[in-house]
Design a protein around this motif. Structure first.
Motif, short mmCIF file in Angstrom:
data_model
loop_
_atom_site.label_atom_id
_atom_site.label_comp_id
_atom_site.label_asym_id
_atom_site.label_seq_id
_atom_site.Cartn_x
_atom_site.Cartn_y
_atom_site.Cartn_z
N ALA A 341 -8.18 0.11 11.55
CA ALA A 341 -8.99 -0.73 10.67
C ALA A 341 -8.18 -1.18 9.46
O ALA A 341 -8.28 -2.34 9.03
N ALA A 342 -7.36 -0.29 8.92
CA ALA A 342 -6.54 -0.65 7.76
C ALA A 342 -5.58 -1.77 8.12
O ALA A 342 -5.35 -2.70 7.32
N GLU A 343 -5.00 -1.72 9.32
CA GLU A 343 -4.07 -2.78 9.71
C GLU A 343 -4.79 -4.10 9.93
O GLU A 343 -4.28 -5.17 9.59
N ILE A 344 -6.00 -4.06 10.49
CA ILE A 344 -6.79 -5.28 10.67
C ILE A 344 -7.09 -5.92 9.31
O ILE A 344 -6.94 -7.13 9.13
N ILE A 345 -7.49 -5.10 8.34
CA ILE A 345 -7.78 -5.62 6.99
C ILE A 345 -6.52 -6.18 6.36
O ILE A 345 -6.53 -7.25 5.74
N GLN A 346 -5.42 -5.46 6.49
CA GLN A 346 -4.15 -5.93 5.94
C GLN A 346 -3.76 -7.28 6.54
O GLN A 346 -3.35 -8.21 5.84
N HIS A 347 -3.92 -7.39 7.86
CA HIS A 347 -3.57 -8.63 8.54
C HIS A 347 -4.45 -9.78 8.08
O HIS A 347 -3.99 -10.90 7.89
N ARG A 348 -5.73 -9.50 7.88
CA ARG A 348 -6.66 -10.56 7.48
C ARG A 348 -6.38 -11.10 6.09
O ARG A 348 -6.38 -12.29 5.85
N TRP A 349 -6.11 -10.19 5.15
CA TRP A 349 -6.01 -10.60 3.75
C TRP A 349 -4.58 -10.71 3.23
O TRP A 349 -4.36 -11.11 2.09
N GLY A 350 -3.60 -10.32 4.04
CA GLY A 350 -2.22 -10.45 3.60
C GLY A 350 -1.75 -9.35 2.68
O GLY A 350 -0.83 -9.57 1.87
N GLY A 351 -2.34 -8.17 2.76
CA GLY A 351 -1.89 -7.05 1.93
C GLY A 351 -0.57 -6.49 2.41
O GLY A 351 -0.09 -6.80 3.50
N THR A 352 0.03 -5.65 1.60
CA THR A 352 1.34 -5.07 1.94
C THR A 352 1.22 -3.78 2.73
O THR A 352 2.16 -3.37 3.42
N GLY A 353 0.09 -3.09 2.62
CA GLY A 353 -0.04 -1.78 3.25
C GLY A 353 0.57 -0.66 2.44
O GLY A 353 0.55 0.50 2.86
N ARG A 354 1.13 -0.99 1.26
CA ARG A 354 1.74 0.03 0.41
C ARG A 354 0.71 0.58 -0.58
O ARG A 354 -0.30 -0.07 -0.86
N PRO A 355 0.95 1.76 -1.15
CA PRO A 355 0.04 2.28 -2.17
C PRO A 355 -0.06 1.33 -3.35
O PRO A 355 0.96 0.82 -3.85
N LEU A 356 -1.28 1.07 -3.83
CA LEU A 356 -1.46 0.15 -4.95
C LEU A 356 -0.75 0.64 -6.20
O LEU A 356 -0.31 -0.15 -7.04
N GLY A 357 -0.62 1.97 -6.34
CA GLY A 357 0.05 2.52 -7.51
C GLY A 357 1.52 2.16 -7.58
O GLY A 357 2.14 2.26 -8.65
N GLU A 358 2.12 1.75 -6.44
CA GLU A 358 3.52 1.36 -6.43
C GLU A 358 3.72 -0.13 -6.71
O GLU A 358 4.85 -0.60 -6.79
N LEU A 359 2.61 -0.87 -6.81
CA LEU A 359 2.68 -2.32 -6.93
C LEU A 359 2.18 -2.78 -8.28
O LEU A 359 1.55 -2.03 -9.02
N SER A 360 2.45 -4.03 -8.60
CA SER A 360 1.90 -4.67 -9.79
C SER A 360 1.31 -5.99 -9.38
O SER A 360 1.52 -6.47 -8.26
N GLY A 361 0.55 -6.60 -10.28
CA GLY A 361 -0.04 -7.90 -9.98
C GLY A 361 -1.42 -7.77 -9.36
O GLY A 361 -2.10 -6.74 -9.47
N THR A 362 -1.85 -8.84 -8.71
CA THR A 362 -3.19 -8.95 -8.18
C THR A 362 -3.50 -7.86 -7.15
O THR A 362 -2.68 -7.61 -6.27
N ILE A 363 -4.65 -7.24 -7.28
CA ILE A 363 -5.08 -6.22 -6.32
C ILE A 363 -5.86 -6.86 -5.17
O ILE A 363 -5.61 -6.60 -4.01
N HIS A 364 -6.83 -7.73 -5.52
CA HIS A 364 -7.71 -8.29 -4.50
C HIS A 364 -7.13 -9.59 -3.95
O HIS A 364 -6.71 -10.47 -4.70
N HIS A 365 -7.11 -9.71 -2.64
CA HIS A 365 -6.64 -10.91 -1.96
C HIS A 365 -7.84 -11.66 -1.42
O HIS A 365 -8.67 -11.09 -0.71
N HIS A 366 -7.92 -12.97 -1.72
CA HIS A 366 -9.08 -13.73 -1.28
C HIS A 366 -8.74 -14.87 -0.34
O HIS A 366 -9.62 -15.61 0.08
N GLN A 367 -7.48 -15.03 0.02
CA GLN A 367 -7.18 -16.07 0.99
C GLN A 367 -7.55 -15.62 2.38
O GLN A 367 -7.48 -14.46 2.71
N GLN A 368 -8.01 -16.62 3.21
CA GLN A 368 -8.34 -16.30 4.60
C GLN A 368 -7.08 -16.38 5.44
O GLN A 368 -6.22 -17.21 5.22
#
Length: 368
Positions: A341-368
């Motif tokens: 399920a996590a990979e499906i969500i990542q694929h849909r929204w373009g997330g990195t799959g990395r821990p948010l604590g390691e990243l900066s910038g926008t958290i929520h992705h809204h592009q289809q």
């Protein structure tokens, strides 16, 4: 609004006045996407959410004002505004919320047919002119076979109907701008088009324990879930009570006879060449959004070799999420389902799959 259907239907049938607040646009990072809705009755009952808790209190107050005045309001809440600190939108983005009254019988008249269409799984879109235009609050209900209502003139109705059908095909909701007579590339009239397409499909192939867990999480995520397996002893309703349907058929035969669109996700959990090779050949000929395939790395390499022998080229092979899922260290069927399920969500929204604590910038992705 889909998650509010039972409350809205009950309030409409009882003649209870209410205001409906809907997120119409998002800029930057925000907790919920356009289309998120919250309803407030005249006596203070609340259903739904527009922000997961950040601005509900402020929207509640606006809902009372809208019910008292009978006029819709469009409010913006963002971290750059002084007001944002008061309402608690600390996630860094801005959301625009349309609040519309449903007090008079005429206000509620169109709602029944729309909620009925949503319940039956029929594609329908509702276009609403946003405040600051002459026809603020006007609505157009768009279906495949026609449109009801008007936004003020035939030109605007025609342009919005065309766009609404395009958004329905994508399963997308959004805000559009037009000239007063529907002219493109103009910004005189802002229209929010909310679509209610049937739920996207998840097809799970292979009636194993992992499939049962994947079907459960697919239903939780809002997919219409089908489990398919050629073995009658395994493809039973008793083993998959949460699936919308259980099919006993050869997977590639079933897939070839099934309509697949760009929102459909396929989870191939058979990891048996006699099932998954012909199935994947058929799957790669579809526009499916995601094709995840279970198996070890050795199984994956063997599968790739077999698919190449069937004439599948590298560009198609690159579409496969194989081995399926994100690296979460999953062990149990339930943990594996979360990984998928996590990979499906990542694929849909373009997330990195990395821990948010390691990243900066926008958290929520809204592009289809």
């Amino acid at each position: 609004m889909r998650e509010l259907l039972s409350e809205l239907r009950a309030w409409r049938e009882a003649g209870t006045p209410f205001a409906l607040a809907t997120v119409v646009s998002v800029r930057g990072s925000a907790p919920r996407a356009p289309g998120a809705a919250m309803a407030v009755t005249a006596d203070g009952a609340v259903a739904g959410s527009v922000s997961g808790g950040c601005v509900e209190g402020a929207v509640y107050e606006v809902a009372g004002e809208v019910l008292a005045s009978g006029s819709p309001q469009l409010q913006s809440y963002g971290i750059s505004d002084d007001e944002a600190f008061g309402v608690g939108l600390t996630c860094g983005g801005t959301i625009d919320v349309l609040v519309v009254p449903f007090a008079a019988a005429a206000d509620r008249a169109w709602l029944g047919p729309v909620t009925d269409s949503i319940t039956r799984g029929e594609p329908v879109a509702v276009a609403t002119v946003l405040p600051d235009a002459a026809a603020a609050g006007a609505r157009l209900v768009v279906r495949a076979d026609g449109a009801q209502g008007s936004l003020g003139n035939e030109g605007l109705d025609a342009a919005v109907t065309d766009d609404a059908r395009g958004l329905l095909a994508q399963g997308a909701t959004g805000r559009q701008w037009y000239g007063v007579r529907g002219e493109r590339r103009m910004q005189d009239v802002s229209v929010f088009i909310q679509t209610y397409a049937p739920p996207p499909r998840m097809l799970v192939f292979g009636a194993i324990d992992h499939a049962a867990a994947t079907a459960r999480i697919g239903s939780f995520l809002g997919y219409r879930v089908t489990v398919c397996d050629a073995r009658p002893a395994f493809a039973t309703r008793e083993r998959f009570p949460t699936a919308d349907e259980v099919v006993c058929a050869w997977p590639h035969t079933y897939l070839s006879d099934t309509e697949i669109d760009g929102r459909t996700v396929l989870c191939v959990l058979t990891h048996d060449p006699k099932f998954d090779v012909p199935l994947l050949v058929a799957a790669l000929a579809t526009p499916a959004a995601y094709i995840g395939v279970m198996g070890s790395r050795r199984t994956h390499l063997d599968r790739i070799a077999r698919l190449r022998e069937e004439g599948v080229d590298d560009s198609d092979l690159a579409r496969l999420a194989s081995p399926v899922g994100l690296d979460l260290g999953a062990r149990t069927p339930e943990e594996t389902a979360v990984s998928i399920a996590a990979e499906i969500i990542q694929h849909r929204w373009g997330g990195t799959g990395r821990p948010l604590g390691e990243l900066s910038g926008t958290i929520h992705h809204h592009q289809q």
